[in-house]
Structures are given as C-alpha cells and as structure tokens.
Design an enzyme around this catalytic site. Structure first.
Site, short mmCIF file in Angstrom:
data_model
loop_
_atom_site.label_atom_id
_atom_site.label_comp_id
_atom_site.label_asym_id
_atom_site.label_seq_id
_atom_site.Cartn_x
_atom_site.Cartn_y
_atom_site.Cartn_z
N ASP A 379 -102.35 -30.68 23.03
CA ASP A 379 -103.24 -29.54 23.23
C ASP A 379 -102.57 -28.51 24.13
O ASP A 379 -102.00 -28.85 25.17
CB ASP A 379 -104.54 -30.04 23.87
CG ASP A 379 -105.55 -28.94 24.11
OD1 ASP A 379 -106.00 -28.34 23.13
OD2 ASP A 379 -105.87 -28.69 25.29
N GLU A 416 -99.59 -27.80 19.66
CA GLU A 416 -100.38 -26.57 19.58
C GLU A 416 -99.59 -25.56 20.42
O GLU A 416 -99.73 -25.52 21.65
CB GLU A 416 -101.79 -26.76 20.13
CG GLU A 416 -102.66 -25.53 19.97
CD GLU A 416 -104.03 -25.68 20.60
OE1 GLU A 416 -105.01 -25.14 20.05
OE2 GLU A 416 -104.13 -26.33 21.67
#
Length: 732
Positions: A379, A416
C-alpha cells in the site's frame, strides 16, 4: 498513577526521587517490602540476548528483546490472563545487564508459549526533540505474533495523559513452529496465468445470507467454505485487504475502521477475523485458510501497510512505536513534534531507517516462511522509496533488499506506486521484480468506455501492456496489474450508476473520497427501474470486464463486481462495517447472467496461449504472437480525438489462435470490416455485449459462426470473434 504494583516508579516514590515524595513511614515500609518481594520474584531471570527481536521460545524459557535506542529504562510486564488489569510480574531490565547497544533483552526461565506480555519504556518526553517516551503507557511489542486485550482496549486511553494499563493491548508468546502444513508448498503461479481477486476477509462472508455458519461469518474459516465459489469463478489468487492486526477504533466517533489500513502489529493476524479466540488457534486458523486455498490452486497475496501505523499524528495514541523510539520509526517535520504525512493517515513510517528496514524484512519473511503466503501488495509503496528525511531516494535500500531477498525470491511483489505526498512512480518503481498497480489503465479504460473523446490512443496503449508507461522492450507486460475498480473507489456497479460520490454516511459531509471517478450513471443517478438504463448499465459492465481480460497484463477483479455489488455510491467505505460493504450473496442469483459472463471470460483467456504470452505483443510478425490495429476499415485505425472506435487482430502462430476484437464506445451502431481467413476457417462469435445471456458470451465449442465479411457493432459495445475450423458449423 500506575496500575501495577512494584516497578521503577514505586522505587522512585519510595526513595523520594519522584514527583510525589512519600514521607509516611508505613507507606515507605510497604514500598520497601514490595520492592524486596519483586526482587525475589525476579532473581531467576537471565540477561538474555539481543536476537532475535520479539519473544523467542526455548525449552528453558523465553527470550524477550526490543529495540529502544534513546530510552533510559524498560520494564517487561507479564500478565496471568489477556484482560487482567494489572500484570502479575514486573521485570525491570538492568541497563548494564539487559542492554546491548540499542537493544533491551531478558531471558525469563519457566515462561512458555501462551504468556501474555507488554512493556513500559521510560525516557525523555520531549516532542521538540522527537522523543515521546511515556512510562504511563503500556506498549505492544512490534514483533508480537498475536495481540490480546481487545475486550477492554481503549484508543482514547492511549491518547489522554495517565496510565492505560487496564485498557492496553498486549502480545502473546507463541511458538509458530507447531503446525502441520501437510506438505504445503508455494504455488508459484506465473503472472501470465494469474487472475487476482481483491477481497475483504470479513466482508466476503459477513452477510447473514452468506450461507456460512454464524460463528464463522467474517472469518478465515468462513473463507474456506467459499473456496468452491472462487474456484468456479476462475480466479487464481486472492489479494486480501489488510489482515495484520489493526485498530478498529481508528475512525470517527460511532464508526469503525473496516478496511484495516491502520496497522498495530505487523506480525499478528487480525483477531476479529478468526472464529477461534485462542491466540495460537487464531494463527492456525489463518494457516488453515492458506493451506485450503493452496489445495484449490489459489494463491494468497496480502495487502501490507508499511507506510504508516495506527498511532496517527501528534494528537494520536501511544501504542507501540511512539513510545519505543519515535525518532527511528517515523519521519518527522523540521519541528520534530510534528509528523510528516505522506500517507494521508497522520504519520509516515521511516522505512529506510536501518531498524525499520529490518522489521519490514523480518515481517515479510515471517509471512512467507511461517505463514506460507504467496505475495504482497504494498500500500502506498512510494513511501518505501523515501529516505530518513522524506526525500525520494534514487536507490532506496529497503526496496532493493526486498527485491533481492532469497526468502522472498518466489513471491509476488506488487507496488501501489504512489503516495499521498505527490510521489507518483508508475512505470519507474525501483527494482527488477516489482509489479505495479496500473492506475492509468483504470482511468483510461473508464474514460474510453464512457465515451470521452480522444481516448483511442490511450486504450490501445493499455491493451498492449502500456508501452508508453513501460518503454523498456524487455519489461514483462504482466507486471502491469490491470484493474477497473478496487477497494478504494466505486464498485463496478456504482461506476455505471453514479456521476457523483455519496459518502454522507462517513460523517465527513461528503468531503472524503476522490472526486475524480470518471464514472457515468447512464442517465439516472442511483438505482432505477427503467429497463433501458438497466440494460445499458449491464452492457457497460460487460464492456469493462471484456476490456480488462483481453488486455496484456495481469487482471484484477474487485470482490463482488462479478454480481454487481453496490456501495450505494460510497467511494470511500473504509468505515462502513455493515451491509453497505459486505458481499450480498443474493446477488449471485439476481445477477447470475453477469456472473456467467465473467466466469466465461476468465476461463476463455485462461484457455488461450495468446493471453499467457510473457512478452509484449509485436505489432507485426510472422513467427511471434502479434497484434494489428484497425478501424471500421481494415488496417486503418482512426487515432483522431473524435474517434470512439477501435479494432484489433490478435494472432499466436504456434498455438494457431486468431481473434478479432472490436470496440465501439460511440452511441451509434458502426459496421466494421473483418479480416479474410484461410479456406476452412471462419469467424465465430465469442462475445457481443449488446446481446442478452446466454448469447453475450459463448464458449468456442458452441459459438455461432458469423458468415459475413463485416460486423455491425452496436452502440457502446465490445465484440470478440474467433477464427475456428468450419468443419463443424454451429448455427445461431
């Protein structure tokens, strides 16, 4: 006021060195007696050693070790039970005997797996120098492999001044080696054969209509019961939203943190996702789930959050890292009392600090070696490329260590590749092994399907594996993780049902969540009984699905998109732990036609070598798989801004696979020329998204032949034709 008896503060008070000097003789006698008692209890302890970090079980006892460079004193607290308000034993660590360099350690004989423990760490509370030591706060071991104390936990108690022992979380000593994996090994599925399903562990089975027994709803065990559904769908990997232990109280009053992007303990599975409340039972239930997925041929990828923690900003709680070594774990502002916020969640982990780098690597190795997971989605991974002061690094040590680590060599690493501080690295993320979430794929396909002008060039690039983003000819196209929707944003149903976000239930006056959704409601905002609007929405969803699966790259599908799961226009449902976010299993029957279409598309691409080719398709070749571009006329694609149509031919010479795909994002029907085939071959219709089920998707074995040299492609639709032998002519 401390909640346990004995310990360093009692000694300070008894000797008159603390802020509350005691001059009452009886109180002093009690304090001296207590100190003698505690000394007797602790006389058997040994110095221990500085490795490994955490709590390590040996036949004779347990070695405890934490990192805390700037602290002046440490106490190990041992509890009889998970929710005891006071520890049964307090062990003061001697800085001469129990400290080596930056590490505090102690070996406690007789302690076994199952022991509940925590720490108090003393030192300067000097935010202006980046120090936030507070001996009143009970701290969680960053290496704890299970966390207890939830029944009385209070985030607020960890924020306000004063002792929080009775309301603090604690770790549990576990021996992770006691599990029978029954020969389980990683699956090692190549990206080229991977279809990812992003899902929420609890949300998948939490709904009362899930068919899962009540005590298993929303748990790892509940997921096991739904493996047949996932297997039939055709996916090869589940990407689980955060399962590391997180703080559900990290949300606005009256709401809970549902998504889990608020990590407390990186080595511990989230307890609320287990049907087994015993700490070891919780860990084993997670492993049972992994083992069951592997037996079904499905990999397990974890969404990991190493960019921030649950401790928030300077007004947040002291739960672990702040009280252990605030300056090491977090990137601080020029005013060290404040936290740099590249995560958008209050703080930013100092990932390239040596000790934090070690924690992250140890964590990843643990989940691969001990828990058998197959990969990780990082993330806001761009945070991991920032240095100790927050500046982007050309060669960030952490990312190269992850990239080259032998324990992680067989795992999927997915970035990401951006953060909330403006760093955007899609196409340039560091490392040789990282795949990337392809944000431009999401945005450009959305814009093309909703008929925005000037998107034909971008669509072609996305279908071809995004060579404009990944110009290196040796870049593997399947390292692009293609997706239309993910947890963050609209569901696929809502993408075609809402022009605007509707996040009022989040309590932030609809100010949260992205405003740039590239969505279109097809004429009506929200639910409608209008059959024409519903038909258009269904067609648009099938257009998205078809585009996703025929594009070069690894496709990722959001949980429930295959049955039109809705969040009623909420595009930031992080705090909605209710039916708004859960998988409604009644949709499986209600939208069975769409489910069959998605299943068909997944099985179709998995059956063809064309979509497992590990190199970028050539634009013209006689001996390699290739792609040719067309418009309504063969060989004449219209790249103008006004164009909303594109056709392409895919051919695999070795596998003799030949497809012709046509996109019409215009609101009118257009007729497209078809390539001429060799004698004995004909075009057969696999997909036409204007048609109703079961004709919208037909398996090649039952596909009808298209006898004409042109094909009229309906408004806002996608068509796939396949060249097949004409010896058996299936009719319409």
């Amino acid at each position: 006021m401390r909640c346990e008896s004995g310990g360093r503060e009692d000694e300070r008070r008894a000797t008159g060195n603390g802020p509350h000097q005691l001059d009452d003789d009886s109180t002093q006698r009690q304090a001296r007696t207590l100190a003698v008692t505690m000394a007797a209890l602790n006389q058997d302890i040994l110095p221990g050693r500085s490795f490994p970090l955490g709590a390590k079980v040996y036949p004779e006892g347990v070695n405890f070790c934490i990192f805390s460079k700037s602290s002046t004193a440490v106490e190990l607290l041992l509890f009889e039970a998970a929710d005891d308000p006071k520890p049964s034993r307090v062990i003061e660590l001697d800085p001469q005997r129990n400290r080596t360099s930056y590490y505090w350690h102690v070996f406690v004989p007789g302690v076994t797996a199952g022991q509940v423990y925590a720490y108090r760490v003393y030192g300067p509370f000097a935010p202006d120098r980046g120090h936030r030591f507070d001996g009143n706060k009970v701290l969680l071991d960053p290496y704890a492999s299970a966390v207890v104390g939830w029944e009385h936990y209070s985030r607020e108690a960890a924020i306000r001044p004063g002792d929080n022992c009775a309301q603090a979380l604690r770790g549990v000593v576990l021996d992770p080696t006691t599990y029978d994996w029954e020969g389980d090994v990683p699956l090692g599925i190549p990206y080229a054969k991977t279809v990812i399903y992003e899902m929420h562990v609890a949300g998948f089975t939490r709904h009362p209509n899930s068919g899962v027994a009540e005590h298993k709803r929303g748990t790892y065990a509940g997921l096991i019961e739904k493996i047949p559904y996932l297997k039939q769908l055709g996916i090869t990997a589940v990407e689980l939203m955060p399962i590391h232990e997180f703080d559900e109280q990290d949300a606005r009053p009256g709401l809970k943190n549902y998504w889990g992007y608020s990590t407390l303990a990186f080595f511990a599975p989230h307890r609320a996702y287990s049907s087994n409340r015993d700490p070891l039972g919780l860990v084993n239930e997670f492993r049972d789930m992994v083992k069951a997925f592997h037996k079904a041929g499905i990999e397990v990828i974890l969404d990991v959050v190493f960019n921030h923690t649950a401790e928030g900003n300077d007004e947040g709680p002291t739960l672990s890292f702040k009280g252990l070594e605030n300056r090491a774990y977090y990137i601080l502002e020029k005013n060290p009392a404040l936290y740099v916020n590249y995560s958008g969640c209050g703080n930013t982990i100092k990932a390239n600090h040596e000790v934090v780098t070690r924690l992250i690597l140890d964590c990843l190795r643990y989940w691969v070696d001990v828990m058998h997971v197959d990969g990780f989605r990082f993330d806001l991974a761009s945070v991991l490329s920032r240095g100790k002061l927050g500046h982007p690094l050309e060669d960030p040590p952490l990312l190269w260590l992850i990239d080259s680590d032998p324990v992680l060599a067989g795992t999927k690493l997915i970035a990401e590749a951006w953060d909330a501080g403006g760093l955007y690295q899609v196409g340039s993320f560091i490392g040789d092994r990282f795949a990337e979430w392809n944000g431009p794929f999401r945005d450009d396909v959305r814009r093309f399907i909703k008929s925005d002008a000037g998107m034909v060039n971008q669509l072609a690039s996305r279908i071809l594996g995004s060579p404009d983003i990944y110009p290196d000819p040796d870049h593997e196209p399947h390292r692009s993780i293609n997706y239309i929707t993910c947890h963050d944003g609209f569901t696929l149903n809502d993408l075609v049902s809402y022009n605007e976000k509707h996040n009022q239930d989040n309590g932030e006056d609809n100010q949260d969540g992205s405003n740039d959704n590239y969505s279109w409601n097809c004429g009506v905002e929200g639910p409608t009984d209008d059959p024409a609007v519903e038909a258009l929405r269904q067609r648009q969803i099938k257009n998205f699905i078809t585009t996703l699966f025929i594009s070069q790259g690894t496709p990722m599908l959001l949980m429930g998109d295959e049955v039109r799961r809705t969040q009623q226009g909420n595009n930031n449902a992080y705090c909605q732990n209710n039916e708004l976010s859960w998988f409604d299993w009644s949709l499986v029957e209600k939208h069975g036609d769409l489910l069959n279409f998605v299943q068909g598309m997944i099985h179709f691409i998995q059956s063809l070598e064309l979509f497992q080719h590990e190199e970028r398709l050539e634009t013209s070749s006689s001996h390699k798989p290739y792609i040719n571009w067309h418009g309504m006329k063969l060989g004449k694609p219209d790249w103008s801004d006004e164009s909303r149509c594109l056709a392409l031919t895919l051919y695999h010479p070795d596998a003799k696979e030949h497809l012709h795909v046509i996109f019409n994002a215009h609101w009118e029907t257009h007729t497209f020329e078809l390539p001429t085939l060799h004698p004995g071959k004909g075009w057969y219709r696999i997909v036409d998204t204007t048609l109703n089920a079961p004709d919208d998707y037909r398996h090649p074995d039952t596909a009808p032949r298209w006898p004409e040299s042109t094909y009229p492609v309906g408004p806002r639709s996608v068509v796939i034709l396949m060249a097949l032998p004409t010896t058996i002519d299936f009719t319409q």
